[in-house]
Design an enzyme around this catalytic site. Structure first.
Site, PDB file in Angstrom:
ATOM      1  N   SER A  14       0.830  -1.202   0.000  1.00  0.00           N
ATOM      2  CA  SER A  14       0.000   0.000   0.000  1.00  0.00           C
ATOM      3  C   SER A  14       0.866   1.253   0.000  1.00  0.00           C
ATOM      4  CB  SER A  14      -0.927  -0.004   1.223  1.00  0.00           C
ATOM      5  OG  SER A  14      -0.184  -0.192   2.410  1.00  0.00           O
ATOM      6  N   ASN A  49      -2.089  -2.500  13.018  1.00  0.00           N
ATOM      7  CA  ASN A  49      -3.554  -2.371  12.972  1.00  0.00           C
ATOM      8  C   ASN A  49      -4.055  -1.127  13.707  1.00  0.00           C
ATOM      9  OD1 ASN A  49      -3.298  -4.761  11.670  1.00  0.00           O
ATOM     10  ND2 ASN A  49      -4.269  -6.044  13.224  1.00  0.00           N
ATOM     11  N   THR A  66     -40.289  25.300 -10.599  1.00  0.00           N
ATOM     12  CA  THR A  66     -40.510  23.941 -10.110  1.00  0.00           C
ATOM     13  C   THR A  66     -40.784  23.128 -11.369  1.00  0.00           C
ATOM     14  OG1 THR A  66     -42.872  24.306  -9.829  1.00  0.00           O
ATOM     15  CG2 THR A  66     -41.513  24.660  -7.884  1.00  0.00           C
ATOM     16  N   HIS A  67     -40.302  21.910 -11.405  1.00  0.00           N
ATOM     17  CA  HIS A  67     -40.407  21.067 -12.610  1.00  0.00           C
ATOM     18  C   HIS A  67     -39.749  21.725 -13.826  1.00  0.00           C
ATOM     19  CE1 HIS A  67     -43.560  18.988 -10.261  1.00  0.00           C
ATOM     20  NE2 HIS A  67     -43.964  20.212  -9.978  1.00  0.00           N
ATOM     21  N   SER A 127     -14.663  26.026 -28.105  1.00  0.00           N
ATOM     22  CA  SER A 127     -14.735  24.795 -28.869  1.00  0.00           C
ATOM     23  C   SER A 127     -13.659  24.831 -29.942  1.00  0.00           C
ATOM     24  CB  SER A 127     -16.117  24.667 -29.502  1.00  0.00           C
ATOM     25  OG  SER A 127     -16.053  23.822 -30.630  1.00  0.00           O
ATOM     26  N   LYS A 173     -18.625  29.261 -29.427  1.00  0.00           N
ATOM     27  CA  LYS A 173     -18.920  28.615 -28.147  1.00  0.00           C
ATOM     28  C   LYS A 173     -18.136  29.131 -26.955  1.00  0.00           C
ATOM     29  CE  LYS A 173     -21.178  24.569 -28.836  1.00  0.00           C
ATOM     30  NZ  LYS A 173     -21.666  23.700 -27.861  1.00  0.00           N
ATOM     31  N   ASN A 194     -18.059  27.234 -23.372  1.00  0.00           N
ATOM     32  CA  ASN A 194     -18.648  26.101 -22.648  1.00  0.00           C
ATOM     33  C   ASN A 194     -18.355  26.180 -21.155  1.00  0.00           C
ATOM     34  OD1 ASN A 194     -19.539  25.011 -25.103  1.00  0.00           O
ATOM     35  ND2 ASN A 194     -17.540  24.060 -25.442  1.00  0.00           N
ATOM     36  N   GLU A 224     -19.444  21.652 -15.652  1.00  0.00           N
ATOM     37  CA  GLU A 224     -19.725  20.300 -16.150  1.00  0.00           C
ATOM     38  C   GLU A 224     -18.827  19.272 -15.464  1.00  0.00           C
ATOM     39  OE1 GLU A 224     -19.713  20.187 -20.492  1.00  0.00           O
ATOM     40  OE2 GLU A 224     -20.652  22.152 -20.493  1.00  0.00           O
ATOM     41  N   GLN A 254      -7.329  -2.318   3.827  1.00  0.00           N
ATOM     42  CA  GLN A 254      -6.312  -1.523   3.133  1.00  0.00           C
ATOM     43  C   GLN A 254      -6.927  -0.809   1.925  1.00  0.00           C
ATOM     44  OE1 GLN A 254      -2.174  -2.922   2.940  1.00  0.00           O
ATOM     45  NE2 GLN A 254      -2.431  -3.069   0.739  1.00  0.00           N
ATOM     46  N   LYS A 277      -8.242   3.338   1.499  1.00  0.00           N
ATOM     47  CA  LYS A 277      -7.508   4.604   1.334  1.00  0.00           C
ATOM     48  C   LYS A 277      -7.643   5.235  -0.035  1.00  0.00           C
ATOM     49  CE  LYS A 277      -4.468   2.869   4.751  1.00  0.00           C
ATOM     50  NZ  LYS A 277      -5.156   1.555   4.632  1.00  0.00           N
TER      51      LYS A 277
HETATM   52  N1  ARG Z   1      -1.054  -1.487   5.113  1.00  0.00           N
HETATM   53  C1  ARG Z   1      -2.066  -1.882   6.007  1.00  0.00           C
HETATM   54  C2  ARG Z   1      -3.314  -1.042   5.746  1.00  0.00           C
HETATM   55  O1  ARG Z   1      -3.245  -0.172   4.954  1.00  0.00           O
HETATM   56  C3  ARG Z   1      -1.598  -1.695   7.412  1.00  0.00           C
HETATM   57  C4  ARG Z   1      -2.130  -2.703   8.351  1.00  0.00           C
HETATM   58  C5  ARG Z   1      -1.528  -4.006   8.132  1.00  0.00           C
HETATM   59  N2  ARG Z   1      -1.793  -4.935   9.157  1.00  0.00           N
HETATM   60  C6  ARG Z   1      -1.693  -6.207   8.960  1.00  0.00           C
HETATM   61  N3  ARG Z   1      -1.921  -6.965   9.939  1.00  0.00           N
HETATM   62  N4  ARG Z   1      -1.385  -6.719   7.804  1.00  0.00           N
HETATM   63  O2  ARG Z   1      -4.355  -1.268   6.302  1.00  0.00           O
END
Ligand code: ARG
Length: 477
Positions: free
Chosen positions: A42, A129, A174-175, A296, A302, A304, A309, A341, A344
């Site tokens: 990650s 963790n 409205t509408h 354009s 144009k 735009n 958008e 993971q 993110k």
């Molecule tokens: N890279 C992991 C994450 O983004 C970190 C936690 C990893 N923990 C584990 N027991 N493998 O969540």
């Protein structure tokens, strides 16, 4: 290291592949497959919260020293090493390694290179963790602060525009049918309310997330005598989380953040849609600046409304991120799974997207110029003062509203046949439909009169808008 492991390492080195992990390799003899090296790391994205990761580690090391779980000297060495790493990353001199998986292990490995075995003491009484949950919460918290600030700037731009246009008349719809005249200022202030609620949702999310997971360790807590209050307060949290299992597996804060972000970008998309409509030749209610429009490549005439958008289009990414996390979390038992993971990338993308969209809308609003005559002319179309007529029949002639509604319907039908506005009808025409109508009625058929009469609390009258602007400044800015 066992001979077998060494052999594998040598073979892999020859093939240019990584070795058994120095971090968790104790019980491993084999190395990850190529595919594992693709799917597992990650670091490519979680390096984004290196600031939060290092800050969390510094405070953890301080706490370990204070509690005499490590010596004061070790604590200092670790903190100095972490400072050095932070500097290296800031200056772009840090080599992130994919075989070290994530930001946590990249930092720890570098720490050990810098200060030797003492670096290995940092991970006492914690786990990745609780670490990742803490880092991510801190990152989301910072992002919320930035988004709330951006939203208040957007509100400011809208309030200023509303102030300048408190008595500019436009049709309310409205509408997408002309309904009743409103003021442009009032219309803009409607969005100020929406963005105010968005700020509230982000603030709620921030309040609820502000409990520190650090010290929950892998899932069960730790046997070391740690001081969780110390780390929590030092990292700006209100308190430590109460349950270690919950702490490492909770991603409600990410879900709440994305829910708030989704609602917010839906508001932005609604606003963008209005801009796109208003900017069309058919409406021609507002002129947008060169800064937020494009031409354009083929049609020279144009202009735009691309920024609007794109804001509307990017809504899908943010709502998609929420969806993605909801599905990822669904059915996950306690406690930590690597599934998480996947929280993110969508969240990073959604928050970047939302931020740029808010700033795009700020620019659009600041530069936008109402085409006052067109708005006024449009508000005098579509029998926009029909409700005013019905209200007059009730107020002046004392008719029940239902009857007034019916009579007005007949008058509108007549105007439709004659292809004229209500105000252009002759008094005799009106009296043929309802004999007690008199000349005074024409007063209320003018959109200017109509908006001025809407003085009920929260209504569109210019006097209300002026007051609402002043109030909004106090409430939101
Ligand atoms: N890279 C992991 C994450 O983004 C970190 C936690 C990893 N923990 C584990 N027991 N493998 O969540």
């Amino acid at each position: 290291m066992e001979k077998k492991t060494k052999d594998i390492d040598r073979k892999n080195k020859e093939k240019g592949k990584s070795q058994v992990s120095s971090v968790w390799g104790g019980r491993f003899t084999g190395v990850p497959s190529d595919i594992m090296e693709k799917i597992n790391p990650s670091i490519d994205f979680d390096k984004r919260f290196f600031v939060q990761d290092i800050e969390g580690s510094r405070v953890h090391a301080e706490m370990l020293g204070k509690q005499k779980i490590i010596s004061a000297k070790e604590s200092e060495e670790i903190i100095e090493g972490l400072n050095q790493i932070e500097k290296e990353i800031h200056e772009g001199n840090f080599q992130f390694k994919r075989d070290l998986e994530d930001i946590h292990m990249n930092v720890e490995a570098r720490l050990t290179t810098l200060i030797g075995e003492t670096g290995g003491r940092l991970h006492t009484a914690r786990s990745r963790n609780d670490q990742v949950a803490t880092d991510f919460k801190m990152w989301v918290r910072d992002k919320i602060d930035g988004l709330i600030e951006a939203l208040s700037l957007l509100q400011k731009a809208l309030i200023n525009k509303a102030d300048e246009n408190s008595d500019v008349i436009m049709p309310g719809f409205t509408h997408l049918q002309v309904a009743q005249p409103v003021t442009f200022g009032h219309h803009l202030l409607a969005y100020v309310e929406m963005f105010g609620r968005d700020r509230g949702r982000f603030a709620d999310c921030r309040r609820r997330l502000n409990e520190c997971p650090l010290g929950s360790a892998a899932l069960a807590g730790t046997s070391f005598e740690i001081d969780r209050d110390f780390t929590a307060y030092k990292l700006g949290f209100d308190r430590p989380t109460a349950n270690s299992l919950d702490a490492v597996s909770d991603r409600d804060f990410a879900l709440e953040f994305l829910s708030a972000a989704s609602i917010c970008i839906i508001h932005l998309s609604r606003f963008s849609e209005e801009i796109i409509n208003w900017n069309s030749a058919q409406f021609d209610f507002v002129s947008l600046s060169d800064a937020f429009t494009t031409g354009s490549s083929i049609m020279p005439q144009k202009r735009n409304p691309d920024a609007a958008e794109l804001v509307r289009g990017k809504t899908g990414r943010v709502v998609g991120a929420l969806n993605s996390l909801l599905v990822m979390m669904k059915g996950l038992p306690l406690a930590f799974f690597k599934d998480m993971q996947e929280d993110k990338e969508p969240l990073f993308d959604a928050s970047d997207t939302l931020e740029v969209c808010i700033y795009a809308c700020i620019g659009i609003v600041e530069d936008m110029k109402p085409n006052v005559e067109n708005m006024l002319a449009a508000s005098d179309q579509g029998f926009s003062t029909a409700t005013d007529l019905a209200d007059w029949l009730v107020r002046v002639l004392g008719l029940p509203f239902r009857r007034a509604h019916h009579i007005t319907g007949e008058i509108v039908k007549l105007a439709e046949q004659k292809k004229c506005r209500l105000v252009d009808l002759k008094i005799e025409d009106l009296q043929n439909i309802e004999s007690s109508i008199n000349e005074d009625v024409f007063e209320v058929l003018d959109p200017v009169k109509s908006i001025s009469s809407r003085i009920s609390f929260g209504g569109t009258a210019p006097v209300n808008v002026a007051k609402a602007v002043a109030k909004a400044r106090k409430r939101f800015l």
